[in-house]
Design a protein around this motif. Structure first.
Motif: not given
Length: 765
Positions: A344-345, A347-349, A358, A360
């Motif tokens: 998840l970390r 995917q968040a970045f 990305n 972010r």
């Protein structure tokens, strides 16, 4: 998503229908025979001598298992038409077949005399248990979690420990009994039966669409039959006792198990959402915990012991096994939670398509470098003409271009250089150095990406534009906008003119917001005439804005700003209200003249535009047929686009629709078929080149003919001289608009429209 290809490339995949049949013709007589065999065991057990019951029961249960397992194995061997080879189902059939073979051996041994315990037939039957467990774990399932087979097996073993503990302390071992080989074998058989029952039950709970449910009562009947036979396995002389209850349950169990195994299938992974499957897994885990806790608690309450006999020692061993299983389960859960957190970390970045960091991640890294004494530059890169190529190639082709561009940019990523994807076709590069260093790198990036795009789509002439700024995305974005305006395929640095352009853009946005608040953006009307008669047919409403500080500002400048900032919705509502109100006050509608208003694609996609139009038409008593809504061909509506629904509602309301500026952008002629338009407006760039470019004349002539065949009127924009008007009449265009017939005029000055005539050379009416 786990997909177990059980010996066949298509097994367990979406669309695999190998287990989709409700059964097989041979199952019906098998089920009937199993029911009759079980009934025979019951009747003989109640009415006949024990020896006859034993022989009949062994033969009925053995043959029932052999027939059931053989049918499952045959249907999974790949030799039956329409049914592929499937390892897991074949293994299950073999497991059942082995159990039945053991019973048949026991029946043959019984012909020679009494049976010992354990006998060779028991060993043969026992071989089916591990094979069945392995097959059930390997069975394809719908699961979005990691290691579903291992977790399923652990849950089943935990449940088996709890149930076995309960039976061990209440039925299998009496108070003060010693541990013998028979009690150990009974405990092992009980544990194996409960494990298989747990696996089947949990599979059904985790995948409610698997259709394995007939096997649940079948496995339960088998486990109860084994337990019934364990209560009194031998008499005082060591002679084995066979119970008709057990043999009736065995005989009935195997056809039910075969029915479940043949019907079993993995649910279509697209039929249920991930949340549904997650909820089913949670329910299965909760059932496991509750049942295990209840059986352990019942074993502690009901199975009191002195602490030294077989009951106590066996119970302690089962407690130890249960504790180890819980520990392993928790260790695996902790590991999977850690993996999920890392995923998840990431995917968040990370951008899912290209794998690049990305926006972010880029912003976080820029924040870290904000106080760095070392200079840094941000390069923003955009793919030129990407929307057009993406429309041509489709989403898959567009994705390949983005991946190719990302691969080319990744070659420049080092320990200090960060490459990120920050938009649909927009990338950013964070690099150490000043603006000059950034400009040098930008040229290399532009060349590398352009070469990669050319390799991917030869002949498309795709390129990249790059903007270079300091440690500020806004600066590089402004430089990128300047590169786009400079003709694309170039590099612009945030200095001098670019900074001034950005400053004007910010001031323009601020002043436009104030202008919308105080209503200083006004509308004017430009005449539209019938080319054949020269008579006035209507007006087009055009926006005009003169700011106190910035002076006159062209719509080509402030309309894009309004669209980019979302202010176009409020601005459009104001302009629509003013246009209809002022035109009605000037007597335009009373004279039967039409008024065309421009609508942004953003307005059409925001709910309420149609209702606003209906409100003004009713308020002013304007005939809907005298209002034309103009949209640009760049709207690119899909069938499920909200704009498409808004256009259909406007047409149903009676309002006419027009495609404006046709020929300047995408020129998608298919829109004339898909959109409910009545008017096509040819852009002034084509109008003014009719006399100088023969190809343009041929193209416009063809478009006009096609439009007329579709029942669409054609309006030529930008007519400034009579020669252009003559060419427009020669191609058969219906109406004209331009300075030849009148400049945009305030509505208050449009007062005389009785004869609808506009003299050549100008004037409004």
């Amino acid at each position: 998503m786990q997909q177990v290809a059980a010996g066949h490339p298509g097994a367990g995949r979406p669309g695999d229908r190998s287990g989709d049949a409700t059964g097989h013709p041979a199952l019906i007589p098998l089920l009937v025979a199993g029911a009759l065999g079980a009934l025979g065991c019951v009747l003989l057990g109640l009415l006949a001598p024990d020896s006859l019951t034993d022989e009949f029961g062994l033969w009925s249960s053995g043959l029932s298992a052999v027939a059931s397992g053989g049918l499952v194995a045959a249907l999974s061997s790949g030799r039956v038409p329409g049914r592929p080879y499937e390892t897991f189902r074949l293994l299950l059939g073999c497991a059942v077949l082995l159990w039945g073979a053991g019973e048949v051996v026991l029946a043959l041994d019984l012909l020679d005399g009494v049976l010992a315990y354990p006998a060779p037939g028991d060993a043969i039957s026992a071989l089916g248990a591990p094979i069945g467990v392995i097959a059930l774990i390997r069975a394809p399932r719908s699961s979005s979690s990691d290691w579903p087979g291992v977790r399923l097996g652990l849950d089943a073993l935990m449940l088996a420990c709890g149930i076995t503990l309960l039976f061990w302390r209440t039925l299998l071992v009496g108070p003060g009994d010693a541990i013998t080989s028979a009690t150990v074998i009974n405990g092992a058989i009980c544990f194996g039966d409960c494990a298989i029952f747990g696996i089947v039950l949990l599979v059904c709970l985790r995948d409610t669409g698997c259709r394995l449910w007939p096997a649940v009562p079948g496995v339960a009947c088998h486990a109860l039959a084994d337990l019934t036979g364990m209560f009194l396995p031998m008499d005082e002389d060591g002679v084995r006792l066979l119970h008709w209850e057990s043999m009736a349950l065995w005989t009935l169990a195997w056809p039910l198990i075969a029915l479940g195994l043949i019907r079993y299938r993995r649910s279509n992974p697209t039929a249920d959402s991930d949340s549904t499957r997650d909820r089913q897994e949670v329910v299965a885990a909760q059932v496991t915990v509750v049942l295990t806790a209840l059986t352990v608690l019942a074993a502690m309450v009901l199975g009191r012991t002195s602490g030294t006999d077989a009951r106590a020692r066996g119970g302690l061993a089962l407690f130890a096994v249960l504790g180890c299983l819980i520990l392993v389960r928790e260790l695996i859960s902790a590991y999977l939670r850690q993996r999920l957190t890392e995923r998840l970390r990431a995917q968040a970045f990370r951008d899912a398509l290209t794998g690049l960091p990305n926006r972010r991640a880029l912003i976080d890294r820029m924040a870290e470098l904000h106080h760095s004494p070392r200079p840094w530059a941000v390069l923003t890169l955009d793919l030129d003409r990407f929307k057009e190529i993406n429309e041509l190639l489709g989403q898959g082709g567009g994705d390949r271009l983005l991946v190719a561009a990302a691969h080319a940019l990744r070659e420049f990523a080092t320990a200090d250089v960060l490459v990120a994807r920050i938009g649909a076709d927009e990338f950013a590069v964070l690099t150490p150095g000043g603006l000059a260093d950034g400009a040098a790198l930008a040229e290399r990036l532009r060349s590398a990406v352009g070469a990669a795009l050319e390799r991917e789509t030869p002949g498309s002439r795709m390129s990249a534009s790059v903007g270079v700024g300091r440690l500020d995305l806004a600066e590089s974005a402004a430089a990128l906008a300047a590169a786009k305006e400079a003709g694309r395929a170039c590099v612009e640095v945030y200095t001098g003119p670019v900074a001034a352009m950005r400053e004007r853009r910010l001031r323009l946005e601020h002043r436009l917001r104030l202008a919308i608040t105080n209503g200083s953006v006004r509308t004017v009307g430009q005449p539209i005439v019938d080319l054949a008669t020269g008579r006035l047919t209507g007006f087009e409403s055009l926006a005009r804005w003169t700011d106190e500080e910035l002076g006159p500002i062209s719509p080509e400048e402030f309309i894009p700003v309004a669209e980019q900032t979302g202010m176009v919705v409020a601005l459009g509502e104001q302009l629509l209200s003013e246009t209809l109100t002022e035109a009605s006050r000037a007597g335009v509608f009373a004279a039967g003249l039409s008024v065309a208003v421009n609508a942004s694609p953003i307005q059409l996609r925001v709910p309420g535009f149609v209702e606003l139009m209906r409100h003004h038409l009713v308020r002013l008593a304007v005939p809907p047929g005298l209002v034309v809504v103009e949209i640009t061909e760049a709207i690119l509506v899909d069938e499920d686009d909200p704009a498409m629904a808004a256009l259909a509602e406007l047409r149903a309301l009676g309002v006419e629709l027009a495609i404006d500026d046709f020929g300047t952008g995408y020129s998608a002629l298919g829109y004339l078929r898909r959109l409910p338009v009545q008017v096509l407006k040819i852009d002034k760039s084509l109008t003014q080149s009719l006399g100088t470019e023969p190809k343009t004349l041929a193209i416009v002539d063809g478009v006009v003919r096609m439009s007329h065949r579709l029942g669409i009127r054609v309006v030529m924009e930008g007519i400034e001289v009579e020669h252009e008007a003559g060419l427009c009449r020669s191609v058969g265009a219906d109406r004209g608009q331009g300075w030849l017939y009148g400049r945009p005029t305030p509505w208050s000055q449009i007062t005389a429209v009785p004869d609808h005539a506009v003299p050549p050379g100008g004037g409004t009416a």
